[in-house]
Design an enzyme around this catalytic site. Structure first.
Site, short mmCIF file in Angstrom:
data_model
loop_
_atom_site.label_atom_id
_atom_site.label_comp_id
_atom_site.label_asym_id
_atom_site.label_seq_id
_atom_site.Cartn_x
_atom_site.Cartn_y
_atom_site.Cartn_z
N VAL A 1 0.84 -1.20 0.00
CA VAL A 1 0.00 0.00 0.00
C VAL A 1 0.88 1.25 0.00
O VAL A 1 2.06 1.19 0.34
CB VAL A 1 -0.95 0.02 1.22
CG1 VAL A 1 -1.96 -1.12 1.13
CG2 VAL A 1 -0.18 -0.05 2.53
N CYS A 2 0.28 2.37 -0.38
CA CYS A 2 0.99 3.66 -0.36
C CYS A 2 1.44 3.96 1.07
O CYS A 2 0.70 3.65 2.00
CB CYS A 2 0.07 4.78 -0.85
SG CYS A 2 -0.25 4.70 -2.63
N PRO A 3 2.61 4.53 1.29
CA PRO A 3 3.55 5.04 0.29
C PRO A 3 4.59 3.99 -0.16
O PRO A 3 5.48 4.31 -0.93
CB PRO A 3 4.26 6.17 1.03
CG PRO A 3 4.31 5.68 2.44
CD PRO A 3 3.02 4.91 2.65
#
Length: 81
Positions: free
Chosen positions: A16-18
């Protein structure tokens, strides 16, 4: 299917981000300038943020393909930093 032949491939659908951007950036660092990285990512935040962040880093997003299953593939040409 694209006509672009990538020099390397990374799948970031499992993060997942980041972290998505970090993994893409690390994969690009392994390449020479002008080489192409194919990145597979999920829709949503990754496809909104990763291409923009890579452009901000001086790379060229040559192609974005929607795989139709909630994932995308982007082809990035490594540019000068």
């Amino acid at each position: 299917m694209s006509e672009i032949k990538p020099d390397a491939y990374v799948d970031i659908t499992d993060v997942v981000c980041p972290i998505t951007f970090v993994k893409a950036k690390v994969a690009l660092e392994e390449l020479e300038e002008g080489q192409v990285l194919e990145i597979r990512m999920n829709e949503g935040e990754p496809i909104q943020n990763v291409p923009r962040s890579l452009k901000d880093e001086g790379h060229k997003v040559a192609l974005v393909e929607n795989d139709g299953d909630g994932t995308f593939r982007i082809f990035v040409v490594k540019g000068e930093e």
